[in-house]
Structures are given as structure tokens and as C-alpha cells.
Design an enzyme around this catalytic site. Structure first.
Site, mmCIF file in Angstrom:
data_model
loop_
_atom_site.group_PDB
_atom_site.id
_atom_site.type_symbol
_atom_site.label_atom_id
_atom_site.label_comp_id
_atom_site.label_asym_id
_atom_site.label_seq_id
_atom_site.Cartn_x
_atom_site.Cartn_y
_atom_site.Cartn_z
ATOM 1 N N GLU A 165 0.775 -1.033 -0.096
ATOM 2 C CA GLU A 165 0.099 -0.179 -0.258
ATOM 3 C C GLU A 165 0.631 1.532 0.273
ATOM 4 O OE1 GLU A 165 -3.230 0.240 -0.366
ATOM 5 O OE2 GLU A 165 -4.364 -2.359 -0.001
ATOM 6 N N ARG B 164 0.411 3.724 -3.473
ATOM 7 C CA ARG B 164 0.185 4.992 -2.890
ATOM 8 C C ARG B 164 1.210 6.130 -2.886
ATOM 9 N NH1 ARG B 164 -5.431 3.641 -0.202
ATOM 10 N NH2 ARG B 164 -5.957 1.935 -0.397
ATOM 11 N N ASP C 196 -5.292 -9.573 -8.492
ATOM 12 C CA ASP C 196 -5.718 -9.486 -9.493
ATOM 13 C C ASP C 196 -4.979 -8.258 -10.269
ATOM 14 O OD1 ASP C 196 -5.311 -7.617 -6.778
ATOM 15 O OD2 ASP C 196 -6.991 -6.318 -6.889
ATOM 16 N N GLU D 54 -11.852 0.903 -10.371
ATOM 17 C CA GLU D 54 -11.457 0.003 -11.290
ATOM 18 C C GLU D 54 -12.432 -0.109 -12.071
ATOM 19 O OE1 GLU D 54 -12.034 -0.937 -7.824
ATOM 20 O OE2 GLU D 54 -9.656 -1.491 -7.611
ATOM 21 N N THR E 263 -0.635 0.853 -10.339
ATOM 22 C CA THR E 263 -2.291 -0.120 -9.608
ATOM 23 C C THR E 263 -2.599 0.642 -9.500
ATOM 24 O OG1 THR E 263 -3.204 -1.786 -9.024
ATOM 25 C CG2 THR E 263 -1.000 -0.996 -8.101
HETATM 26 C C1 DMJ Z 1 -5.990 0.606 -4.874
HETATM 27 O O1 DMJ Z 1 -5.343 0.518 -3.702
HETATM 28 C C2 DMJ Z 1 -5.579 0.243 -6.073
HETATM 29 O O2 DMJ Z 1 -6.183 0.031 -7.034
HETATM 30 C C3 DMJ Z 1 -5.175 -1.776 -5.495
HETATM 31 O O3 DMJ Z 1 -4.804 -1.805 -6.762
HETATM 32 C C4 DMJ Z 1 -6.395 -2.424 -5.710
HETATM 33 N N1 DMJ Z 1 -7.280 -0.873 -4.377
HETATM 34 C C5 DMJ Z 1 -7.078 -0.361 -4.558
HETATM 35 C C6 DMJ Z 1 -8.702 0.802 -5.505
HETATM 36 O O4 DMJ Z 1 -9.775 -0.580 -4.672
#
Ligand code: DMJ
Length: 671
Positions: free
Chosen positions: A302, A306, A435, A571, A660
Site C-alpha cells: 500500500e 500510493r 488481481d 476499477e 495500480t
Molecule cells: C487501490 O489501492 C489499487 O487500485 C489496488 O490495486 C486495488 N485497490 C485499490 C482500489 O480499489
């Protein structure tokens, strides 16, 4: 001069004897250089020659004259073509930089002089030339730095085109006077050296200059996104400034890592949306208050996607080295996570103490987490020239590449940090815990210039695995969806998280992968949209179950009570953005617009901010959860803004790859 013997009437000899006369040889005697004297003396000497000698001399004279004329003509042509070629070369050299600017290359791969190139022969590491330093977006016309480059480029390209038209005219005039015995040779009949033909092909056509690239004005829908962002930001600023997440109902905040998560996640969104003031204010906070030297446990994944991702992309967009410095700091502090027996990183790191550990209840890490930190650490290596970041994350990918326990490219959800083996075998999903493994296979391949074949192989195999094991169609609408496999049993469960997949498939197809990936993307995005459209609030729940059998009065989508929350996730709008970029089909924009309106209707808190909700099935009381996730600003609103834009250069997908968490990072070009 002829010999004195010949002059004295000695027998004729059939050869020419050229000797100096005594006076001349001695350089003495009266010097008479008058024209008349010279003429007389030459004529006398000519008469003294035999007929044969005179014939030979005349023949030689005529022969030399003919040779002279011929070689003059051909030298003239050669000279002319050399001159033309060198002019062409000069022009080409001048054009190339301009034409390169016209299609500005993606950020050049920075290199480090002493980097060890053996491990990554395709890359050479060097500190990059930072983009032009500009500390903020200028206004709502989104004059982000790349826009200036684009305008400059257009100007230069037009100048290049004008020059070429002029040059072409001159060339044509020159060519039309090339004649042979009075016949004008048309330029296209002439035989030109191949090099000038190539030059001709490289010229931009003056008739069809490249796309005019005027700044694309912001449209109504984009303005609505800006308004939504400002409203969310107001809540964050008023009640949660510098904290991780806004609690908009209680007008307070929640702390996860205590690192201003929402603020950092939102930095590049503000840049892209052109929110200069907000950006400047946030920058000040980063400069003065963001401190990583804290005794706090953070989640490696995370904080990488981020914080590290957010700082790196903001550095690229703004050119402000503050963000790179902060990125280096957090990157270094996360490295202890990789000190495990297997080199598969622990999930948690104490960034102040430099210690790392797995979650309390297990020594496993989540597969998606350890395989979705690569874009960021690889980029950090590229920028700093320090390969330790890239080595650590590449090792994970190499290890997972050869690991057994996959099912046609599909991976289990857990991996053990001691043994390095997959655990909890037999369960396969494209949702939570797996994912972004699939997403990052493709995106690392793109980031690295499409050279790392193992990544591509794993991606292609996995998509085949999805098709073979996880795709089914629902009833009654026959929506294709991605379910899950648990020990051989198919489950018609699909997380909202899986809706990243249509976008990723479309990105792969755009990068030359199988065309049927695009078809699948089109089918799946329709399903993801239906996960919103078939629900009472028009907002998707966290998880849906699809009906495999038609039942009267039942829709395709079923929602269990525990799954009916919505966390403002990105998403689906993310995939809508890719689909619109690659197809231009306006329906994707319309679907995104519907979603934005429903967010406004059911999740907007009047005093500022948006909230996740507990019940997407109850429009009269969606049960606000009192939390605005950082990804709502980092991802959801950013993808909305990009979806509504018709400017393909607004984060051009041939130059940037999104991590992501929607933070764009540059695609590397070979050095
Ligand atoms: C985000 O932190 C990122 O997209 C991660 O890959 C999946 N979860 C959240 C958004 O839903």
C-alpha cells in the site's frame, strides 16, 4: 623548347624530344618574353617537327580535349548531386530534432555512468534530465508541462513543413533545368541517389501536415470532475489535513500509516486537473511536514503504490526534485521488507526502525502485494542509479516465474516468506489478493520497452488460464464474467476489483497483443458496467454473484448482504478510460458520466468530501460509512477526468504506464 640539334636540321626522329635550350637551361642570356617573339618561336618550332610528330601531338591534344569535356560534364553532375545531398543531409539533420519533438519521445531512460549494465543489458541507468521545472499546473486549461512541449512541437513542425515546401520548390526548379540535348528531364524520371529518395519519404507531407494539436479545451464533464475533486478536497482540508483519510460525516480523520495518504495520493491528480492552488498548498505540506522517520508499521504494497508511486509520478509531471527526494527516502525505508529467507518480502515494515515482519497470524504474504511493487521500485532505480531497488523486486518476479503451483498461468493468493512457495493452493481469482499480479506482468513489460519476455509469457499464459477456467456467461443477459476457481469448483463470484481487467486487456491489445484480448475487454467492460446499472443506486457493490441459470424476475447480478458496500473504487472507470482511449466509442464516456452522477447522488457529503456506503441497494438510505478512501482522489476522479478528455496527449498511453494506484510512470526508451 626543342633541342638545338633539331633546330640545326638534324635527321627527323619520330619522337618528341623535349629538352631545354642552352640559354634557357642556364637561365642566362637575353630574356625576350614578347608575345610576338613567343608566337614566332612556337611556330618555327612547330614547323620543325615531322608530320608524324605533329599528328601525334594533334591527336593527343584532341584526345585530351574530348576527355576534358566528358569529365567536366560528369563531374558537374556528381558535384551537383553531392551538393544537393549535403543540403539534404543538412536539412535532415535539422529536421530530425524537430520531427522528434513533433513526436516527443517518452522520457529518456536516465543512466548512471558506473551502473552495472550486465543484469539489464537493455537499460543503462543514468540520472534523468528532469522535466522543465514548473511548480504547478497553471490553470484550468491544463497547461501541464507536456502541453507546452506539444505546442512548441507543433510550431516547430509547421516551420519544418514550410521549409520543406520551399526546399522542394527549389529542388524542383533545379531538377527541371537538368537537360540532355535540350530535352527537359522531369524530376520523377531522373535517377536519383537512393539516399535522397529516403529523405523524400521522411518528409512530412506539406499537404497533410501532422494532426493540429491545439490545446483541447476542458469540457463540461471534466469541469464536473474538477468540481467533485474540489468538494472532496474541501472536506479533506477542513477536517483531515495531513492525515491519512477523511471521515466526512464525523468531520474528522482516520490514520492508517500517519503519512498524509490522501494528500500524497492526490498530488498528481491535482496536477492533471490543473488545480494549481491546491497543488501548491499540498506541496508545502510535503516539504515541511511529511516525515518518514517515524516509528510506524506500514504495509509494503500500500505504501509503495500510493506513496512511492504518487511521489514518483508527481516528480515526473512537475519536475520538482522535492518529490524525488521524498521518494528516495521512503523507498530506502521500505527495503528491510526484502530481508527474508526467500527474498519474498514481508507485508509490513517499520519505516522508523528499519524492521520488517509478516502479519501477526502468518508468515505468508499476499501474491498480488509482492508482485505489484515492481513498477515503482524499478523506476526508483532508474532515477537514482541505485540498482538495489530493482534487484529486490526483479528477484521476486523471477522467483514467481518458475514457481510451481500455478494453474495455466493462474496463481494462488498466498506465498510463504520463508519457503518462497505458494500456499493455500487450488484457489484462483482475478480479484482480491491476486488481481494486480496480472496487471503488473503486462505493465512491467510495457514499462521496460517490451523486452522482458518472461513477463509477457506469464501474462499471455495467465489470460489463457482466465479464458479456460474462469470465464462464464450469466443469465438472462449472457454477460461474460470472470468467476473464481476453488479446488476445481467454479464460483460465479466476481469482485469489483476484477474490473481492472478490461482496461488491462485493452492496453495489451494496444501494445500489439492478441486482438481477441480486445474483444474480451469489450465484453467484460459491458459486464462491469452492468454491475452498476443493474443496482438500485446505479453503484456497484464490492462483490457480485452472477446467475448462471435464468430465473423469472432475477437479474444477472445477485448481491449478498455482506457484499453490498461501495468503497468509491476506481476499477470500472479505470477500464472505461482505457476503452474510450482505444476505441473512441462515446458510450464509455456516457457510462462513466452515469457513474459520476450516482457518486454525487449517493456518496457526496454536503459539508465536504465523499463517503463510502454500506448499501448500494437502498437509494433512500445507502448507509454512509463515514470514510473517503485515498484512492477516490488518487484514482477514481483522475480516471474520470481522463475518460472525459478527448486529448490523447493528456497522459499519453504510449509514453506513460499507470501503476495500480493510477500514478503514471514513464515508459522507458532505450538509451
Ligand atoms: C487501490 O489501492 C489499487 O487500485 C489496488 O490495486 C486495488 N485497490 C485499490 C482500489 O480499489
Amino acid at each position: 623548347m626543342y633541342s638545338s640539334a633539331a633546330a640545326a636540321g638534324s635527321p627527323r626522329r619520330d619522337f618528341i624530344s623535349v629538352t631545354l635550350g642552352p640559354e634557357e637551361a642556364a637561365g642566362v642570356g637575353g630574356y625576350n618574353n614578347s608575345k610576338a617573339w613567343r608566337r614566332r618561336s612556337c611556330w618555327r618550332k612547330w614547323k620543325q617537327l615531322s608530320r608524324l610528330q605533329r599528328s601525334v601531338i594533334l591527336f593527343l591534344f584532341v584526345f585530351l580535349a574530348v576527355c576534358g569535356v566528358i569529365s567536366y560534364t560528369s563531374m558537374g553532375e556528381t558535384w551537383k548531386s553531392i551538393t544537393n545531398k549535403s543540403l539534404d543531409d543538412q536539412r535532415t539533420e535539422q529536421e530530425i530534432p524537430r520531427l522528434k519533438l513533433a513526436n516527443p519521445a517518452v522520457l529518456p531512460a536516465p543512466q548512471k555512468a558506473d551502473a552495472n549494465h550486465r543484469d539489464y543489458p537493455e537499460l543503462s541507468l543514468q540520472p534523468p534530465k528532469p522535466p522543465r521545472v514548473r511548480r504547478g499546473p497553471s490553470n484550468l486549461q491544463i497547461k501541464a508541462p507536456w502541453r507546452d512541449i506539444r505546442l512548441k512541437t507543433r510550431h516547430d513542425t509547421m516551420r519544418a513543413v514550410e521549409e520543406l515546401v520551399e526546399a522542394d520548390k527549389v529542388e524542383k526548379t533545379e531538377k527541371s533545368i537538368i537537360s540532355w540535348r535540350g530535352a527537359v528531364i522531369e524530376p520523377d524520371q531522373s535517377t536519383e541517389p537512393p539516399s535522397s529518395k529516403i529523405t523524400e519519404l521522411e518528409k512530412p507531407s506539406p499537404v497533410e501536415p501532422e494532426d493540429p494539436k491545439e490545446p483541447v479545451p476542458i469540457n463540461e464533464r471534466q469541469l464536473a470532475v474538477i468540481e467533485a475533486f474540489r468538494h472532496a478536497w474541501k472536506g479533506y482540508k477542513d477536517f483531515a489535513w495531513g492525515h491519512d483519510e477523511l471521515k466526512p460525516l464525523s468531520k474528522s480523520y482516520s490514520e492508517w500509516f500517519g503519512l498524509g495518504l490522501t494528500l500524497i495520493d492526490a498530488l498528481d491528480t491535482m496536477w492533471i486537473l490543473g488545480l494549481k492552488e491546491e497543488f501548491e498548498e499540498a506541496r508545502k505540506w510535503v516539504a515541511n511536514d511529511l516525515v518518514f522517520d517515524k516509528n510506524v508499521d506500514v504495509n509494503l504494497f500500500e505504501s509503495t503504490i500510493r506513496i512511492l508511486g504518487g511521489l514518483l509520478s508527481t516528480y515526473h509531471l512537475s519536475g520538482d526534485s522535492l518529490f524525488l527526494e521524498k521518494a528516495k527516502d521512503i523507498g530506502n525505508r521500505l527495503m528491510p521488507a526484502f530481508k527474508t529467507p526467500s527474498k519474498i518480502p514481508y507485508s509490513d515494515v517499520n519505516i522508523g526502525r528499519g524492521t520488517a515482519h509478516p502479519p501477526r497470524w502468518t508468515s505468508d504474504s499476499t501474491v498480488a502485494e509482492v508482485t505489484s511493487i515492481q513498477l515503482e521500485f524499478r523506476e526508483l532505480s532508474r532515477l537514482t542509479g541505485d540498482e538495489k531497488f530493482r534487484k529486490a523486486v526483479d528477484e521476486v518476479m523471477k522467483h514467481v516465474h518458475i514457481l510451481s503451483g500455478k494453474n495455466d498461468g493462474l496463481v494462488p493468493m498466498f506465498i510463504n516468506t520463508n519457503s518462497g512457495q505458494f500456499t493455500h493452493l487450488g484457489v484462483y481469482t482475478l480479484g482480491a489478493r491476486a488481481d494486480s499480479y496480472y496487471e503488473y506482468l503486462l505493465k512491467q513489460w510495457i514499462q521496460g520497452g517490451k523486452k522482458e519476455n518472461e513477463l509477457l509469457e506469464d501474462y499471455m499464459r495467465a489470460i489463457e488460464g482466465v479464458k479456460k477456467h474462469l470465464l462464464q456467461r450469466s443469465e438472462p443477459k449472457k454477460l461474460t464474467f470472470v468467476g473464481e476457481l476453488a479446488h476445481g469448483h467454479f464460483s460465479a463470484k466476481m469482485d469489483h476489483l476484477v474490473c481492472f481487467l478490461p482496461g488491462t486487456l485493452a492496453l495489451g491489445a494496444h501494445n500489439g497483443l492478441a486482438a481477441d484480448h480486445m474483444k474480451l475487454a469489450e465484453t467484460l467492460i459491458e459486464t462491469c458496467y452492468q454491475m452498476y446499472a443493474q443496482v438500485e443506486t446505479g453503484l456497484s457493490p464490492e462483490i457480485v454473484h452472477f446467475n448462471l441459470h435464468a430465473q423469472k424476475g432475477h437479474k444477472d447480478v445477485e448481491i449478498k448482504p455482506a457484499d453490498r458496500h461501495n468503497l468509491l473504487r476506481p476499477e470500472t472507470v479505470e477500464s472505461l478510460f482505457y476503452m474510450y482511449r482505444f476505441t473512441g466509442d462515446k458510450k464509455y464516456q456516457d457510462w462513466g458520466w452515469e457513474i459520476l452522477q450516482n457518486f454525487n447522488r449517493y456518496t457526496r457529503v454536503p459539508t465536504g468530501g465523499y463517503t463510502s456506503i454500506n448499501n448500494v441497494q437502498n437509494p433512500s438510505n445507502p448507509e454512509p460509512r463515514d470514510k473517503m478512501e485515498s484512492f477516490f482522489l488518487g484514482e477514481t476522479l483522475k480516471y474520470m477526468f481522463l475518460l472525459f478528455s478527448d486529448d490523447i496527449d493528456l497522459i499519453n498511453l504510449d509514453k506513460y504506464v499507470f501503476n495500480t494506484e493510477a500514478h503514471p510512470l514513464p515508459i522507458w526508451v532505450p538509451a
